[in-house]
Design an enzyme around this catalytic site. Structure first.
Site, mmCIF file in Angstrom:
data_model
loop_
_atom_site.group_PDB
_atom_site.id
_atom_site.type_symbol
_atom_site.label_atom_id
_atom_site.label_comp_id
_atom_site.label_asym_id
_atom_site.label_seq_id
_atom_site.Cartn_x
_atom_site.Cartn_y
_atom_site.Cartn_z
ATOM 1 N N LYS A 162 63.905 44.770 4.038
ATOM 2 C CA LYS A 162 64.424 44.245 2.777
ATOM 3 C C LYS A 162 65.203 45.298 1.995
ATOM 4 O O LYS A 162 65.123 46.495 2.250
ATOM 5 C CB LYS A 162 63.276 43.660 1.938
ATOM 6 C CG LYS A 162 62.814 42.317 2.490
ATOM 7 C CD LYS A 162 61.862 41.582 1.579
ATOM 8 C CE LYS A 162 61.597 40.177 2.130
ATOM 9 N NZ LYS A 162 60.594 39.453 1.332
ATOM 10 N N ARG A 206 54.990 39.839 7.969
ATOM 11 C CA ARG A 206 56.116 39.088 8.526
ATOM 12 C C ARG A 206 57.216 40.093 8.823
ATOM 13 O O ARG A 206 57.739 40.733 7.906
ATOM 14 C CB ARG A 206 56.593 38.037 7.516
ATOM 15 C CG ARG A 206 57.671 37.097 8.050
ATOM 16 C CD ARG A 206 58.036 36.071 6.973
ATOM 17 N NE ARG A 206 58.963 35.059 7.459
ATOM 18 C CZ ARG A 206 60.287 35.175 7.441
ATOM 19 N NH1 ARG A 206 60.851 36.272 6.978
ATOM 20 N NH2 ARG A 206 61.058 34.188 7.890
#
Length: 241
Positions: A182, A217
């Site tokens: 991210k 995840r």
């Protein structure tokens, strides 16, 4: 499907299938387009005997995926995007439902990245979602929570949440963390290309594994499994010593 085969060979526990980008600034796609993207994949993977998760905010898509074999519904909106979602999940008591902290859709979500105490507010807002889900008939044992790193969060908010996983754990539910590649990791490392954020992603996996989260995840499988195994061995050696 080829990528799924690679993930299975590397020991993935669950494959999460999503057809709609939730990156900051992303536009929504139509329900028909989302269905066209995910359902052929879900249908094919259902034959592989690997647990499947459908990543969607739409109850209709979740319902179709469940009927094809998905056993997890990963709803980044935590039920806020579709008022029919809770009733749907309540109909399927064996389905695991991931409630993520969310404030609005991706197009404008960063406008709402304003907090006085991010951990307190995320915890309270997750608790509101959990209570609404239970009132709608969802069994608490179906629920997994996700603090929603990067969703209406600035980098400092993400780090504060990661540092305070123990406070989120007080809600009493398994925790899923989605930090892989991210933007906040890119801001830390100077990596503009998400693929160059893998080392930082693995480091986060190791840290949250040590903190005892339920799952991560990720984009890759084996290096993260190796990191988790290493942390587990380290923790075990400390206990035994």
């Amino acid at each position: 499907l080829k990528r799924a085969e690679e993930m299975i060979s590397e020991g993935v526990d669950i494959i999460d299938v999503g057809g709609e980008s939730t990156k900051p600034g992303s536009d929504r796609i139509s329900e028909a387009e989302e269905e066209a993207r995910v359902m052929p994949v879900i249908t094919a993977l259902a034959k592989k005997e690997i647990p499947l998760s459908i990543d969607t905010t739409r109850a209709t898509i979740a319902d179709k995926a469940i009927k094809k074999g998905a056993t997890f519904v990963n709803d980044v909106s935590g039920g806020l995007a579709d008022s029919a979602m809770y009733a749907l999940i309540a109909k399927y008591p064996k389905i695991q439902y991931i409630i993520m902290h969310w404030r609005t859709h991706s197009k404008t979500m960063q406008e709402l990245a304003v907090y006085k105490d991010v951990v307190k507010e995320v915890k309270e807002e997750l608790e509101e979602r959990i209570n609404s889900a239970i009132e709608a008939g969802i069994n608490p044992e179906q629920i997994i929570i996700d603090p929603g790193l990067g969703f209406s969060k600035l980098s400092e908010h993400n780090w504060e949440l990661l540092r305070n996983i123990d406070r989120l754990a007080l809600l009493g539910y398994p925790i899923l963390i989605g930090a892989s590649r991210k933007r906040f990791l890119g801001e830390l490392t100077g990596a503009s290309n998400p693929d160059d954020r893998e080392a930082a992603s693995i480091a986060v996996t190791a840290m949250v594994a040590k903190a005892g989260v339920w799952g991560v995840r990720t984009h890759s499988v084996k290096p993260h499994r190796d990191a988790i195994a290493t942390v587990n061995a380290f923790v075990k050696s400390k206990v035994e010593s």
